[in-house]
Design a protein around this motif. Structure first.
Motif, PDB file in Angstrom:
ATOM      1  N   THR A 178     -99.136 -55.615  -7.843  1.00 22.36           N
ATOM      2  CA  THR A 178     -97.816 -55.606  -8.461  1.00 22.36           C
ATOM      3  C   THR A 178     -96.884 -54.677  -7.689  1.00 22.36           C
ATOM      4  OG1 THR A 178     -98.268 -53.736  -9.933  1.00 22.36           O
ATOM      5  CG2 THR A 178     -98.937 -55.930 -10.700  1.00 22.36           C
ATOM      6  N   ALA A 179     -95.648 -54.570  -8.160  1.00 15.93           N
ATOM      7  CA  ALA A 179     -94.659 -53.723  -7.492  1.00 15.93           C
ATOM      8  C   ALA A 179     -95.085 -52.263  -7.471  1.00 15.93           C
ATOM      9  CB  ALA A 179     -93.304 -53.865  -8.184  1.00 15.93           C
ATOM     10  N   GLU A 180     -95.870 -51.820  -8.441  1.00 15.71           N
ATOM     11  CA  GLU A 180     -96.327 -50.430  -8.486  1.00 15.71           C
ATOM     12  C   GLU A 180     -97.263 -50.090  -7.338  1.00 15.71           C
ATOM     13  OE1 GLU A 180     -95.387 -47.976 -10.514  1.00 15.71           O
ATOM     14  OE2 GLU A 180     -93.933 -49.323 -11.454  1.00 15.71           O
ATOM     15  N   ASP A 181     -97.837 -51.103  -6.689  1.00 12.14           N
ATOM     16  CA  ASP A 181     -98.799 -50.873  -5.609  1.00 12.14           C
ATOM     17  C   ASP A 181     -98.145 -50.779  -4.240  1.00 12.14           C
ATOM     18  OD1 ASP A 181    -101.024 -51.055  -7.403  1.00 12.14           O
ATOM     19  OD2 ASP A 181    -100.765 -53.242  -7.392  1.00 12.14           O
ATOM     20  N   VAL A 182     -96.847 -51.021  -4.152  1.00 10.34           N
ATOM     21  CA  VAL A 182     -96.149 -51.031  -2.869  1.00 10.34           C
ATOM     22  C   VAL A 182     -95.741 -49.617  -2.477  1.00 10.34           C
ATOM     23  CG1 VAL A 182     -94.113 -51.853  -1.629  1.00 10.34           C
ATOM     24  CG2 VAL A 182     -95.326 -53.387  -3.187  1.00 10.34           C
ATOM     25  N   ARG A 183     -96.026 -49.226  -1.230  1.00  6.88           N
ATOM     26  CA  ARG A 183     -95.573 -47.958  -0.663  1.00  6.88           C
ATOM     27  C   ARG A 183     -94.705 -48.291   0.546  1.00  6.88           C
ATOM     28  NH1 ARG A 183     -97.665 -47.042  -4.820  1.00  6.88           N
ATOM     29  NH2 ARG A 183     -99.257 -45.508  -5.339  1.00  6.88           N
ATOM     30  N   GLY A 184     -93.840 -47.370   0.982  1.00  7.69           N
ATOM     31  CA  GLY A 184     -92.995 -47.713   2.115  1.00  7.69           C
ATOM     32  C   GLY A 184     -92.194 -46.550   2.665  1.00  7.69           C
ATOM     33  N   ARG A 185     -91.474 -46.858   3.755  1.00  3.98           N
ATOM     34  CA  ARG A 185     -90.547 -45.927   4.397  1.00  3.98           C
ATOM     35  C   ARG A 185     -89.312 -46.701   4.834  1.00  3.98           C
ATOM     36  NH1 ARG A 185     -91.555 -40.750   3.002  1.00  3.98           N
ATOM     37  NH2 ARG A 185     -93.624 -40.026   3.609  1.00  3.98           N
ATOM     38  N   LEU A 186     -88.198 -45.963   4.991  1.00  6.52           N
ATOM     39  CA  LEU A 186     -86.931 -46.589   5.361  1.00  6.52           C
ATOM     40  C   LEU A 186     -86.185 -45.688   6.322  1.00  6.52           C
ATOM     41  CD1 LEU A 186     -84.590 -48.701   4.802  1.00  6.52           C
ATOM     42  CD2 LEU A 186     -83.851 -47.134   2.982  1.00  6.52           C
ATOM     43  N   GLU A 224    -101.979 -50.159  -0.587  1.00  4.58           N
ATOM     44  CA  GLU A 224    -102.842 -49.021  -0.295  1.00  4.58           C
ATOM     45  C   GLU A 224    -104.147 -49.389   0.389  1.00  4.58           C
ATOM     46  OE1 GLU A 224    -104.839 -45.397  -2.797  1.00  4.58           O
ATOM     47  OE2 GLU A 224    -102.927 -46.221  -3.428  1.00  4.58           O
ATOM     48  N   ARG A 225    -104.799 -50.446  -0.030  1.00  5.01           N
ATOM     49  CA  ARG A 225    -106.113 -50.763   0.529  1.00  5.01           C
ATOM     50  C   ARG A 225    -106.069 -51.875   1.573  1.00  5.01           C
ATOM     51  NH1 ARG A 225    -106.525 -49.212  -4.530  1.00  5.01           N
ATOM     52  NH2 ARG A 225    -105.888 -51.240  -5.313  1.00  5.01           N
ATOM     53  N   SER A 226    -104.879 -52.232   2.042  1.00  6.21           N
ATOM     54  CA  SER A 226    -104.777 -53.261   3.067  1.00  6.21           C
ATOM     55  C   SER A 226    -104.973 -52.667   4.453  1.00  6.21           C
ATOM     56  CB  SER A 226    -103.422 -53.969   2.984  1.00  6.21           C
ATOM     57  OG  SER A 226    -102.370 -53.049   3.197  1.00  6.21           O
ATOM     58  N   ASN A 227    -105.221 -53.519   5.433  1.00  6.25           N
ATOM     59  CA  ASN A 227    -105.488 -53.074   6.803  1.00  6.25           C
ATOM     60  C   ASN A 227    -104.274 -53.262   7.709  1.00  6.25           C
ATOM     61  OD1 ASN A 227    -108.190 -52.380   6.224  1.00  6.25           O
ATOM     62  ND2 ASN A 227    -108.844 -54.503   6.524  1.00  6.25           N
ATOM     63  N   TYR A 228    -103.087 -53.169   7.151  1.00  4.97           N
ATOM     64  CA  TYR A 228    -101.885 -53.365   7.944  1.00  4.97           C
ATOM     65  C   TYR A 228    -100.712 -52.642   7.315  1.00  4.97           C
ATOM     66  CZ  TYR A 228    -100.194 -56.510   4.322  1.00  4.97           C
ATOM     67  OH  TYR A 228     -99.767 -57.031   3.122  1.00  4.97           O
ATOM     68  N   ILE A 229     -99.665 -52.444   8.136  1.00 11.07           N
ATOM     69  CA  ILE A 229     -98.343 -52.036   7.681  1.00 11.07           C
ATOM     70  C   ILE A 229     -97.390 -53.160   8.072  1.00 11.07           C
ATOM     71  CG2 ILE A 229     -96.478 -50.351   7.918  1.00 11.07           C
ATOM     72  CD1 ILE A 229     -98.626 -48.331   8.846  1.00 11.07           C
ATOM     73  N   ALA A 230     -96.541 -53.586   7.158  1.00 12.18           N
ATOM     74  CA  ALA A 230     -95.550 -54.621   7.454  1.00 12.18           C
ATOM     75  C   ALA A 230     -94.215 -53.962   7.786  1.00 12.18           C
ATOM     76  CB  ALA A 230     -95.393 -55.560   6.268  1.00 12.18           C
ATOM     77  N   PHE A 231     -93.467 -54.561   8.733  1.00 14.84           N
ATOM     78  CA  PHE A 231     -92.160 -53.994   9.063  1.00 14.84           C
ATOM     79  C   PHE A 231     -91.180 -55.098   9.426  1.00 14.84           C
ATOM     80  CE2 PHE A 231     -93.859 -54.581  13.276  1.00 14.84           C
ATOM     81  CZ  PHE A 231     -92.774 -54.686  14.133  1.00 14.84           C
ATOM     82  N   CYS A 232     -89.905 -54.785   9.244  1.00  8.11           N
ATOM     83  CA  CYS A 232     -88.830 -55.659   9.708  1.00  8.11           C
ATOM     84  C   CYS A 232     -87.656 -54.796  10.111  1.00  8.11           C
ATOM     85  CB  CYS A 232     -88.433 -56.681   8.639  1.00  8.11           C
ATOM     86  SG  CYS A 232     -87.417 -56.015   7.288  1.00  8.11           S
ATOM     87  N   LYS A 233     -86.778 -55.369  10.923  1.00  8.32           N
ATOM     88  CA  LYS A 233     -85.558 -54.709  11.356  1.00  8.32           C
ATOM     89  C   LYS A 233     -84.367 -55.577  10.956  1.00  8.32           C
ATOM     90  CE  LYS A 233     -88.107 -53.104  15.435  1.00  8.32           C
ATOM     91  NZ  LYS A 233     -88.156 -53.100  16.922  1.00  8.32           N
ATOM     92  N   LYS A 234     -83.182 -55.045  11.130  1.00 11.74           N
ATOM     93  CA  LYS A 234     -81.983 -55.792  10.792  1.00 11.74           C
ATOM     94  C   LYS A 234     -81.958 -57.112  11.557  1.00 11.74           C
ATOM     95  CE  LYS A 234     -76.950 -55.411  10.592  1.00 11.74           C
ATOM     96  NZ  LYS A 234     -75.771 -54.556  10.859  1.00 11.74           N
TER      97      LYS A 234
END
Length: 380
Positions: free
Chosen positions: A134-142, A159-169
């Motif tokens: 759910t949305a409570e499980d999402v962590r991030g940076r900006l 938290e327990r995934s093996n990746y970080i997702a990213f996007c740019k403008k």
């Protein structure tokens, strides 16, 4: 900040020991002044200004959002439908829509929705599915460039995934930063991470620091990690602190990372919560005089002072102190230690720790309020 007109009062049980809180439209604050974004249990969101001990309403209704990360006056938020946005907390409905989580393009699995408010991962090879998140499980940076129409970088992870997702403008999907496959053993996993411009620093689970360059001149990112990184062990504490720890027992021990902006030095920050009213911090850096060219070993030295700077752990950066803006020198601004990696033992503790006096300053009226979460931010 202009003096606002009171609109209605927020409840504050401890009126005898703290100023009454005024709730009113929040105007543009003085650039660079530290503020707190408060997520209340039952009354939406508010902004607290320590300079006048006042809680203000925002111009827009932000009660439907969970605040994930910030950059200046911009916040990365997620709603109950697991949709990400970047919002200007001082603007009138100024919002940047981000790609849906299901646009993520990974190497081993995809994301699919489960109803309107959950997602799960589906492995490409086996078609096995994880438990819904759910949305409570999402962590991030900006990070948002400090000019109108500037670039931005968004990072998020589960938290327990093996990746970080990213996007740019300009991106219409999220790309993958693997935290396991194809990554050196000592750099795998995520204990914490910070984003300073296009530079991403990942504090790996074995205590080493991974440094990635996400700038537009690269297709995706490149790894620019130093060979000599932080080891897993820490120097021993003083006898006095060991006695305090043995007396009280540690409620929690939290590690995170920060970048000292004047030099770009990466620090390890360790805080020990001894009691609900007693907290200590230690800062460590790599000793540049003790490097072993054929190994990853190095030595730690403690940083006893930040000088005329203040460290904001929610942001992972230091900024110059400025009494006119209310930024205290040689201080650490803290709310909680599990902004990226959740820990059951971590709890909300809104405070400013002085490295000079080794004392903690808290805000009594906020302690009495019904606050679910809080984050320090520095509107530009």
């Amino acid at each position: 900040m202009d003096s606002p007109t009171p609109k209605r009062r927020l409840s504050c049980p401890d009126r005898e020991s703290a100023k009454a809180l005024r709730s009113s439209l929040i105007l543009q604050p003085k650039g660079g002044s530290p503020l707190l974004m408060l997520s209340l249990e039952k009354d939406g969101c508010r902004v607290y200004n320590p300079a006048d001990d006042t809680v203000y309403e925002t111009k827009s209704d932000l009660s439907g959002y969970r605040f994930v990360a910030s950059s200046g006056k911009w916040f990365l938020v997620i709603d109950s439908r697991m949709k990400l946005y970047i919002i200007d907390v001082f603007g009138e409905e100024e919002r940047i829509d981000l790609p849906g989580l299901e646009t993520f393009k990974g190497s081993h699995f995809k994301i699919e929705r489960v109803g309107e408010d959950k997602i799960r991962h589906v492995a490409f090879r086996t078609l096995s599915r994880t438990d819904p998140s759910t949305a409570e499980d999402v962590r991030g940076r900006l990070w948002v460039e400090d000019k109108k129409g500037g670039d931005f970088v968004v990072l998020w992870l589960f938290e327990r995934s093996n990746y970080i997702a990213f996007c740019k403008k300009g991106d219409d999907h999220y790309r993958e930063i693997s935290t396991r496959d194809g990554v050196l053993g000592e750099l795998r996993g995520v204990n914490d991470m910070l984003l300073k411009g296009y530079d991403l620093y990942i504090f790996a689970t074995r205590g080493f620091v991974r440094h990635l360059d996400l700038s537009p001149r690269h297709d995706g990112f490149i790894d620019v990690s130093e060979k000599h990184s932080f080891p897993r062990w820490l120097p021993p504490l003083s006898r006095d602190e060991m006695e305090r720890i043995n007396k009280y027992k540690i409620i929690s021990c939290i590690e995170s990372i920060a970048v000292v902006t004047s030099s770009g030095q990466v620090l390890i920050v360790v805080t020990y919560e001894l009691t609900s009213k007693d907290r200590v911090f230690h800062l460590y850096k790599r000793d540049p005089q003790v490097l072993y060219p054929t190994t990853y070993d190095t030595m730690f030295v403690e940083v006893h002072s930040l000088g005329d700077e203040a460290l904001f752990l929610d942001l992972g950066i230091t900024v110059p102190a400025d009494h006119t803006l209310g930024i205290e020198p040689n201080s650490i601004y803290f709310t909680r230690g599990d902004r990226i990696r959740h820990r059951q033992t971590s709890s909300l503790d809104i405070c400013v720790f002085s490295l000079t006096t080794k004392t903690v300053k808290r805000y009594p009226c906020l302690d009495a309020s019904n606050i679910k979460d809080a984050q320090w931010f520095l509107p530009s």
